[in-house]
Scaffold this motif. Structure first.
Motif, PDB file in Angstrom:
ATOM      1  N   UNK A  16       0.696   9.691   6.594  1.00 32.87           N
ATOM      2  CA  UNK A  16      -0.294   9.290   7.720  1.00 32.87           C
ATOM      3  C   UNK A  16      -1.147   8.169   7.418  1.00 32.87           C
ATOM      4  N   UNK A  17      -1.091   6.922   7.882  1.00 34.43           N
ATOM      5  CA  UNK A  17      -1.802   5.527   7.788  1.00 34.43           C
ATOM      6  C   UNK A  17      -2.347   5.036   9.093  1.00 34.43           C
ATOM      7  N   UNK A  18      -3.044   4.073   9.184  1.00 39.21           N
ATOM      8  CA  UNK A  18      -3.588   3.635  10.312  1.00 39.21           C
ATOM      9  C   UNK A  18      -2.392   2.481  10.705  1.00 39.21           C
ATOM     10  N   UNK A  19      -2.489   2.219  11.972  1.00 39.07           N
ATOM     11  CA  UNK A  19      -1.594   1.130  12.366  1.00 39.07           C
ATOM     12  C   UNK A  19      -1.760  -0.207  11.488  1.00 39.07           C
ATOM     13  N   UNK A  20      -3.038  -0.345  11.447  1.00 39.88           N
ATOM     14  CA  UNK A  20      -3.451  -1.703  10.694  1.00 39.88           C
ATOM     15  C   UNK A  20      -2.782  -1.653   9.263  1.00 39.88           C
ATOM     16  N   UNK A  66       0.800  -1.105  -0.085  1.00 35.61           N
ATOM     17  CA  UNK A  66       0.069  -0.093   0.105  1.00 35.61           C
ATOM     18  C   UNK A  66       0.921   1.341   0.009  1.00 35.61           C
ATOM     19  N   UNK A  67       0.310   2.419   0.124  1.00 37.46           N
ATOM     20  CA  UNK A  67       1.001   3.824   0.006  1.00 37.46           C
ATOM     21  C   UNK A  67       1.963   4.040   1.257  1.00 37.46           C
ATOM     22  N   UNK A  68       1.725   3.156   2.271  1.00 42.25           N
ATOM     23  CA  UNK A  68       2.142   3.822   3.683  1.00 42.25           C
ATOM     24  C   UNK A  68       3.736   3.586   3.967  1.00 42.25           C
ATOM     25  N   UNK A  69       4.479   4.648   3.533  1.00 42.20           N
ATOM     26  CA  UNK A  69       5.985   4.828   3.812  1.00 42.20           C
ATOM     27  C   UNK A  69       5.863   5.422   5.341  1.00 42.20           C
ATOM     28  N   UNK A  70       6.887   5.310   5.921  1.00 41.72           N
ATOM     29  CA  UNK A  70       7.166   5.998   7.303  1.00 41.72           C
ATOM     30  C   UNK A  70       6.386   7.392   7.424  1.00 41.72           C
TER      31      UNK A  70
END
Length: 64
Positions: free
Chosen positions: A44-48, A37-41
């Motif tokens: 802003x993404x959820x923990x899941x 997915x787009x969740x680099x460090x």
């Protein structure tokens, strides 16, 4: 990459402890280079969503 390498090592050790011969295993760490997915460090993404990228994937070649 450091965490990814440790995950590969821990997963391989678990398989060996459960009876899989070490010569039947290979592992590759990707770190943040193959996110699902787009969740680099710094995104802003959820923990899941972040947890989805902390994974081990396996390819089973054959079952004997």
């Amino acid at each position: 990459m450091l965490l990814s390498n440790r995950r590969v090592k821990a997963t391989s050790e678990w398989f060996v402890k459960t009876g899989v011969a070490v010569n039947r295993l290979t592992g590759k760490a990707y770190g943040e280079s193959k996110l699902i997915n787009k969740c680099l460090d710094d995104i802003d993404c959820t923990e899941k969503e972040h947890q989805s990228n902390r994974r081990s994937e396996f390819v089973i070649i054959s079952i004997e």
